[in-house]
Design a protein around this motif. Structure first.
Motif, mmCIF file in Angstrom:
data_model
loop_
_atom_site.group_PDB
_atom_site.id
_atom_site.type_symbol
_atom_site.label_atom_id
_atom_site.label_comp_id
_atom_site.label_asym_id
_atom_site.label_seq_id
_atom_site.Cartn_x
_atom_site.Cartn_y
_atom_site.Cartn_z
ATOM 1 N N PRO A 45 0.817 -1.221 0.000
ATOM 2 C CA PRO A 45 0.000 0.000 0.000
ATOM 3 C C PRO A 45 0.848 1.267 0.000
ATOM 4 O O PRO A 45 0.484 2.265 -0.634
ATOM 5 C CB PRO A 45 -0.809 -0.130 1.296
ATOM 6 C CG PRO A 45 -0.842 -1.589 1.583
ATOM 7 C CD PRO A 45 0.480 -2.111 1.120
ATOM 8 N N ALA A 46 1.983 1.239 0.679
ATOM 9 C CA ALA A 46 2.839 2.425 0.720
ATOM 10 C C ALA A 46 3.438 2.706 -0.654
ATOM 11 O O ALA A 46 3.525 3.862 -1.082
ATOM 12 C CB ALA A 46 3.938 2.235 1.762
ATOM 13 N N LEU A 47 3.861 1.663 -1.364
ATOM 14 C CA LEU A 47 4.399 1.858 -2.702
ATOM 15 C C LEU A 47 3.341 2.439 -3.630
ATOM 16 O O LEU A 47 3.613 3.350 -4.418
ATOM 17 C CB LEU A 47 4.907 0.534 -3.272
ATOM 18 C CG LEU A 47 6.268 0.045 -2.792
ATOM 19 C CD1 LEU A 47 6.553 -1.335 -3.363
ATOM 20 C CD2 LEU A 47 7.358 1.008 -3.183
ATOM 21 N N ALA A 48 2.142 1.906 -3.537
ATOM 22 C CA ALA A 48 1.060 2.382 -4.401
ATOM 23 C C ALA A 48 0.758 3.849 -4.143
ATOM 24 O O ALA A 48 0.557 4.628 -5.077
ATOM 25 C CB ALA A 48 -0.188 1.531 -4.188
ATOM 26 N N GLU A 49 0.748 4.246 -2.878
ATOM 27 C CA GLU A 49 0.371 5.620 -2.531
ATOM 28 C C GLU A 49 1.522 6.594 -2.702
ATOM 29 O O GLU A 49 1.356 7.687 -3.251
ATOM 30 C CB GLU A 49 -0.118 5.669 -1.084
ATOM 31 C CG GLU A 49 -0.493 7.073 -0.611
ATOM 32 C CD GLU A 49 -0.903 7.121 0.848
ATOM 33 O OE1 GLU A 49 -1.103 8.227 1.366
ATOM 34 O OE2 GLU A 49 -1.002 6.054 1.473
ATOM 35 N N GLN A 50 2.708 6.207 -2.252
ATOM 36 C CA GLN A 50 3.816 7.150 -2.178
ATOM 37 C C GLN A 50 4.712 7.162 -3.416
ATOM 38 O O GLN A 50 5.483 8.105 -3.608
ATOM 39 C CB GLN A 50 4.672 6.842 -0.943
ATOM 40 C CG GLN A 50 3.923 6.977 0.362
ATOM 41 C CD GLN A 50 4.766 6.604 1.560
ATOM 42 O OE1 GLN A 50 5.988 6.755 1.551
ATOM 43 N NE2 GLN A 50 4.132 6.112 2.618
ATOM 44 N N VAL A 51 4.605 6.154 -4.264
ATOM 45 C CA VAL A 51 5.465 6.079 -5.447
ATOM 46 C C VAL A 51 4.665 6.034 -6.741
ATOM 47 O O VAL A 51 5.009 6.691 -7.719
ATOM 48 C CB VAL A 51 6.400 4.845 -5.374
ATOM 49 C CG1 VAL A 51 7.290 4.771 -6.617
ATOM 50 C CG2 VAL A 51 7.252 4.894 -4.115
ATOM 51 N N LEU A 52 3.571 5.258 -6.756
ATOM 52 C CA LEU A 52 2.865 5.002 -8.010
ATOM 53 C C LEU A 52 1.600 5.832 -8.202
ATOM 54 O O LEU A 52 1.007 5.791 -9.279
ATOM 55 C CB LEU A 52 2.495 3.508 -8.088
ATOM 56 C CG LEU A 52 3.686 2.549 -8.120
ATOM 57 C CD1 LEU A 52 3.214 1.104 -8.027
ATOM 58 C CD2 LEU A 52 4.527 2.763 -9.364
ATOM 59 N N SER A 53 1.192 6.596 -7.211
ATOM 60 C CA SER A 53 -0.031 7.382 -7.347
ATOM 61 C C SER A 53 0.193 8.596 -8.233
ATOM 62 O O SER A 53 1.328 9.032 -8.460
ATOM 63 C CB SER A 53 -0.526 7.842 -5.975
ATOM 64 O OG SER A 53 0.377 8.791 -5.422
ATOM 65 N N GLU A 54 -0.908 9.177 -8.718
ATOM 66 C CA GLU A 54 -0.813 10.393 -9.532
ATOM 67 C C GLU A 54 -0.197 11.529 -8.729
ATOM 68 O O GLU A 54 0.627 12.304 -9.250
ATOM 69 C CB GLU A 54 -2.189 10.799 -10.046
ATOM 70 C CG GLU A 54 -2.168 12.028 -10.932
ATOM 71 C CD GLU A 54 -3.539 12.382 -11.486
ATOM 72 O OE1 GLU A 54 -3.630 13.398 -12.202
ATOM 73 O OE2 GLU A 54 -4.508 11.654 -11.202
ATOM 74 N N ALA A 55 -0.576 11.626 -7.458
ATOM 75 C CA ALA A 55 -0.020 12.684 -6.615
ATOM 76 C C ALA A 55 1.492 12.538 -6.477
ATOM 77 O O ALA A 55 2.234 13.533 -6.473
ATOM 78 C CB ALA A 55 -0.675 12.654 -5.238
#
Length: 216
Positions: free
Chosen positions: A182-192
């Motif tokens: 979940p951290a990779l998805a949010e902090q690395v792969l998200s649009e933001a």
């Protein structure tokens, strides 16, 4: 309304893109693609010819979608650095959305797959040239530091896109502990996260570098 033949074309291309990350060029048989698309292998030959021609059509259609959006950003209105920012976000968003395909392309290229190498040689100069031209324009306008162009360009590409490729590889190979998913998805792969990296990279290149012995 799409013609029936066009609908079959697009169904086959969509199936190829869905299967390609797992199969690669070597394992992507026309039978697998046809079964996935709900049609017969003969339809691939009918619409595209043999396997190499089909793979080229699949990769080229995906690339043209990206390049059209990238070119639109480059030709838009606004300051050069703003257009460069839009182009970087477009490319980064494409790599994020199609990261499984891009990862497999890199693997196939490393293994010397002729269709992939031909595709990359024909197309890489197009988007790289566009981005380099925007970078040069922003430097000429005094919006970015006058660093050697390839130094600035590789810095931008590495800062913006390398995290996406690294995080994707870690996920695909099972190297990232489950709790980090979940951290990779949010902090690395998200649009933001993409927007943040683009802005950080452009900000770094936009800051003047103090001369030695001179405080900022």
């Amino acid at each position: 309304m799409a013609r029936p033949s066009q609908a079959v074309d697009q169904a086959l291309i969509a199936s190829a893109l869905a299967l390609y990350p797992q199969c690669g060029c070597a394992g992507l048989s026309l039978r697998k693609v046809a079964e996935h698309a709900g049609t017969q292998p003969a339809m691939v030959h009918y619409h595209f010819g043999g396997k190499p021609a089909f793979l080229r059509a699949v990769l080229q259609q995906l690339y043209e979608q990206m390049f059209t959006a990238l070119d639109g950003q480059g030709r838009g209105e606004g300051r050069p650095v703003a257009r460069l920012r839009g182009a970087l976000l477009t490319l980064a968003g494409f790599l994020r959305q199609h990261r499984a395909v891009v990862g497999r392309l890199a693997l196939d290229a490393a293994q010397g797959e002729p269709v992939v190498l031909e595709f990359l040689r024909a197309n890489a100069p197009r988007h790289l040239g566009l981005l380099l031209a925007l970078l040069h324009e922003a430097q000429a306008a005094g919006e970015l530091q006058p660093l050697p162009p390839l130094q600035a360009f590789t810095f931008l590409m590495g800062a913006v896109n390398a995290p996406t490729l690294i995080a994707t590889g870690a996920q695909q190979l099972g190297l990232a502990p489950p709790l980090l998913g979940p951290a990779l998805a949010e902090q690395v792969l998200s649009e933001a996260a993409l927007v943040q990296r683009v802005d950080l990279a452009l900000s770094a290149l936009g800051r003047p570098i103090p001369a030695p012995g001179v405080s900022a």
